[in-house]
Design a protein around this motif. Structure first.
Motif, PDB file in Angstrom:
ATOM      1  N   ALA A 148       0.806  -1.213   0.000  1.00  0.00           N
ATOM      2  CA  ALA A 148       0.000   0.000   0.000  1.00  0.00           C
ATOM      3  C   ALA A 148       0.843   1.268   0.000  1.00  0.00           C
ATOM      4  O   ALA A 148       0.468   2.258  -0.632  1.00  0.00           O
ATOM      5  N   ASP A 149       1.961   1.261   0.708  1.00  0.00           N
ATOM      6  CA  ASP A 149       2.763   2.492   0.779  1.00  0.00           C
ATOM      7  C   ASP A 149       3.360   2.858  -0.569  1.00  0.00           C
ATOM      8  O   ASP A 149       3.522   4.032  -0.896  1.00  0.00           O
ATOM      9  N   ARG A 150       3.701   1.849  -1.383  1.00  0.00           N
ATOM     10  CA  ARG A 150       4.184   2.095  -2.743  1.00  0.00           C
ATOM     11  C   ARG A 150       3.087   2.748  -3.574  1.00  0.00           C
ATOM     12  O   ARG A 150       3.301   3.701  -4.301  1.00  0.00           O
ATOM     13  N   LEU A 151       1.869   2.172  -3.488  1.00  0.00           N
ATOM     14  CA  LEU A 151       0.738   2.741  -4.219  1.00  0.00           C
ATOM     15  C   LEU A 151       0.467   4.172  -3.773  1.00  0.00           C
ATOM     16  O   LEU A 151       0.223   5.061  -4.591  1.00  0.00           O
ATOM     17  N   ALA A 152       0.509   4.394  -2.458  1.00  0.00           N
ATOM     18  CA  ALA A 152       0.232   5.732  -1.922  1.00  0.00           C
ATOM     19  C   ALA A 152       1.274   6.743  -2.400  1.00  0.00           C
ATOM     20  O   ALA A 152       0.943   7.877  -2.756  1.00  0.00           O
ATOM     21  N   TYR A 153       2.535   6.335  -2.427  1.00  0.00           N
ATOM     22  CA  TYR A 153       3.605   7.240  -2.875  1.00  0.00           C
ATOM     23  C   TYR A 153       3.337   7.732  -4.295  1.00  0.00           C
ATOM     24  O   TYR A 153       3.368   8.939  -4.564  1.00  0.00           O
ATOM     25  N   TRP A 154       3.053   6.806  -5.208  1.00  0.00           N
ATOM     26  CA  TRP A 154       2.840   7.198  -6.602  1.00  0.00           C
ATOM     27  C   TRP A 154       1.520   7.925  -6.791  1.00  0.00           C
ATOM     28  O   TRP A 154       1.408   8.835  -7.621  1.00  0.00           O
ATOM     29  N   ALA A 155       0.515   7.574  -6.007  1.00  0.00           N
ATOM     30  CA  ALA A 155      -0.747   8.299  -6.084  1.00  0.00           C
ATOM     31  C   ALA A 155      -0.545   9.762  -5.714  1.00  0.00           C
ATOM     32  O   ALA A 155      -1.041  10.670  -6.402  1.00  0.00           O
ATOM     33  N   HIS A 156       0.225  10.004  -4.651  1.00  0.00           N
ATOM     34  CA  HIS A 156       0.519  11.389  -4.257  1.00  0.00           C
ATOM     35  C   HIS A 156       1.351  12.107  -5.317  1.00  0.00           C
ATOM     36  O   HIS A 156       1.149  13.303  -5.574  1.00  0.00           O
ATOM     37  N   MET A 157       2.282  11.394  -5.945  1.00  0.00           N
ATOM     38  CA  MET A 157       3.099  11.998  -7.006  1.00  0.00           C
ATOM     39  C   MET A 157       2.229  12.505  -8.161  1.00  0.00           C
ATOM     40  O   MET A 157       2.555  13.482  -8.821  1.00  0.00           O
ATOM     41  N   TYR A 158       1.110  11.807  -8.414  1.00  0.00           N
ATOM     42  CA  TYR A 158       0.219  12.188  -9.509  1.00  0.00           C
ATOM     43  C   TYR A 158      -0.942  13.067  -9.058  1.00  0.00           C
ATOM     44  O   TYR A 158      -1.878  13.300  -9.825  1.00  0.00           O
ATOM     45  N   GLY A 159      -0.876  13.554  -7.816  1.00  0.00           N
ATOM     46  CA  GLY A 159      -1.857  14.534  -7.375  1.00  0.00           C
ATOM     47  C   GLY A 159      -3.085  13.992  -6.671  1.00  0.00           C
ATOM     48  O   GLY A 159      -3.983  14.766  -6.323  1.00  0.00           O
ATOM     49  N   PHE A 160      -3.141  12.686  -6.454  1.00  0.00           N
ATOM     50  CA  PHE A 160      -4.275  12.136  -5.709  1.00  0.00           C
ATOM     51  C   PHE A 160      -4.167  12.549  -4.238  1.00  0.00           C
ATOM     52  O   PHE A 160      -3.081  12.753  -3.721  1.00  0.00           O
ATOM     53  N   GLY A 161      -5.326  12.673  -3.588  1.00  0.00           N
ATOM     54  CA  GLY A 161      -5.338  13.025  -2.177  1.00  0.00           C
ATOM     55  C   GLY A 161      -5.324  14.515  -1.918  1.00  0.00           C
ATOM     56  O   GLY A 161      -5.179  14.954  -0.775  1.00  0.00           O
ATOM     57  N   LYS A 162      -5.471  15.332  -2.956  1.00  0.00           N
ATOM     58  CA  LYS A 162      -5.567  16.781  -2.778  1.00  0.00           C
ATOM     59  C   LYS A 162      -6.537  17.342  -3.821  1.00  0.00           C
ATOM     60  O   LYS A 162      -6.763  16.699  -4.862  1.00  0.00           O
ATOM     61  N   PRO A 163      -7.104  18.506  -3.549  1.00  0.00           N
ATOM     62  CA  PRO A 163      -8.059  19.075  -4.507  1.00  0.00           C
ATOM     63  C   PRO A 163      -7.418  19.309  -5.874  1.00  0.00           C
ATOM     64  O   PRO A 163      -6.223  19.569  -5.984  1.00  0.00           O
ATOM     65  N   THR A 164      -8.248  19.215  -6.921  1.00  0.00           N
ATOM     66  CA  THR A 164      -7.737  19.344  -8.291  1.00  0.00           C
ATOM     67  C   THR A 164      -7.415  20.783  -8.682  1.00  0.00           C
ATOM     68  O   THR A 164      -6.627  21.013  -9.582  1.00  0.00           O
ATOM     69  N   GLY A 165      -8.056  21.751  -7.976  1.00  0.00           N
ATOM     70  CA  GLY A 165      -7.887  23.146  -8.383  1.00  0.00           C
ATOM     71  C   GLY A 165      -8.933  23.585  -9.393  1.00  0.00           C
ATOM     72  O   GLY A 165      -8.977  24.736  -9.815  1.00  0.00           O
ATOM     73  N   ILE A 166      -9.782  22.654  -9.809  1.00  0.00           N
ATOM     74  CA  ILE A 166     -10.889  22.956 -10.711  1.00  0.00           C
ATOM     75  C   ILE A 166     -12.066  23.450  -9.867  1.00  0.00           C
ATOM     76  O   ILE A 166     -12.257  23.000  -8.740  1.00  0.00           O
ATOM     77  N   ASP A 167     -12.843  24.357 -10.387  1.00  0.00           N
ATOM     78  CA  ASP A 167     -13.981  24.893  -9.644  1.00  0.00           C
ATOM     79  C   ASP A 167     -15.100  23.848  -9.587  1.00  0.00           C
ATOM     80  O   ASP A 167     -16.004  23.823 -10.422  1.00  0.00           O
ATOM     81  N   LEU A 168     -15.014  22.962  -8.605  1.00  0.00           N
ATOM     82  CA  LEU A 168     -16.004  21.914  -8.408  1.00  0.00           C
ATOM     83  C   LEU A 168     -16.672  22.119  -7.050  1.00  0.00           C
ATOM     84  O   LEU A 168     -16.010  22.001  -6.015  1.00  0.00           O
ATOM     85  N   PRO A 169     -17.952  22.430  -7.032  1.00  0.00           N
ATOM     86  CA  PRO A 169     -18.638  22.649  -5.747  1.00  0.00           C
ATOM     87  C   PRO A 169     -18.550  21.410  -4.853  1.00  0.00           C
ATOM     88  O   PRO A 169     -18.785  20.292  -5.291  1.00  0.00           O
ATOM     89  N   GLY A 170     -18.178  21.635  -3.614  1.00  0.00           N
ATOM     90  CA  GLY A 170     -18.139  20.544  -2.646  1.00  0.00           C
ATOM     91  C   GLY A 170     -16.962  19.601  -2.776  1.00  0.00           C
ATOM     92  O   GLY A 170     -16.933  18.549  -2.129  1.00  0.00           O
TER      93      GLY A 170
END
Length: 202
Positions: A148-170
């Motif tokens: 899981a930690d390997r998956l989490a590392y690469w997911a974070h590298m690609y921007g998962f786990g944080k807002p996209t910056g697109i104007d999406l309500p909620g």
């Protein structure tokens, strides 16, 4: 270079064994033998894969030549897996794939790769620091290696786990599961089946 780790049936860990010690370790049905073949010369991989383990010639051929797709073959006494990881080149920012071949038996794991793989380096360093890594069965050892930690590392590298910056309500950041996240949230580490679920997005 070939690195060999062996946990015997008495729980004693043996590091940096010679190739000649493989038959004795293989005869220990309750032990765990891990052989990592990293960019080995031909005479070395032939001795290990062909002479000592007697793996099927098609599996050996796939291991030493790059296969451009993941696969799993069941040979009865062992399973042969071809997996591909990704590596980010820091200078060019290009993403490259790297192949890892795994032979998974009842009391052994053999890994083969033609280039350095940071995951394997991390597991070797972890085994040197914490011998408990070698107290698992071969299947759980491999699940931890690719966990899981390997998956989490690469997911974070690609921007998962944080807002996209697109104007999406909620919009909310969401959760990228890792061992530490589950320990903090539920007081226990992730299990192998949960790693598979995280990997396919369930």
């Amino acid at each position: 270079m070939t690195k060999i780790w062996y946990r015997d049936n008495g729980g004693v860990i043996h590091q940096d064994l010679a190739v000649e010690a493989i038959p004795k370790a293989l005869a220990d049905a309750e032990g765990l033998l891990w052989v990592d073949l990293a960019e080995p010369p031909e005479d070395e991989w032939k001795k290990v894969l062909v002479d000592l383990f007697n793996f099927h010639h098609l599996a050996v051929e796939d291991a030493v030549k790059d296969v451009h797709h993941p696969k799993v073959d069941d040979y009865g006494d062992y399973i042969y897996l071809v997996m591909h990881g990704i590596r980010l080149e820091t200078k060019t920012r290009l993403v490259r794939t790297q192949e890892l071949d795994i032979f998974l038996g009842k009391n052994y794991v053999v890994t083969y790769h033609n280039q350095p793989i940071s995951t394997i380096d991390d597991v070797i360093a972890l085994c040197a620091k914490d011998e408990r890594q070698l107290r698992y069965t071969p299947d759980l050892f491999v699940a931890g290696m690719l966990g899981a930690d390997r998956l989490a590392y690469w997911a974070h590298m690609y921007g998962f786990g944080k807002p996209t910056g697109i104007d999406l309500p909620g919009e909310v950041a969401g959760i990228v599961p890792s061992n530490q996240w589950k320990i903090d949230a539920l007081g226990q580490p992730m299990f192998g089946g949960e790693v598979y679920q995280a990997g396919i997005g369930q």
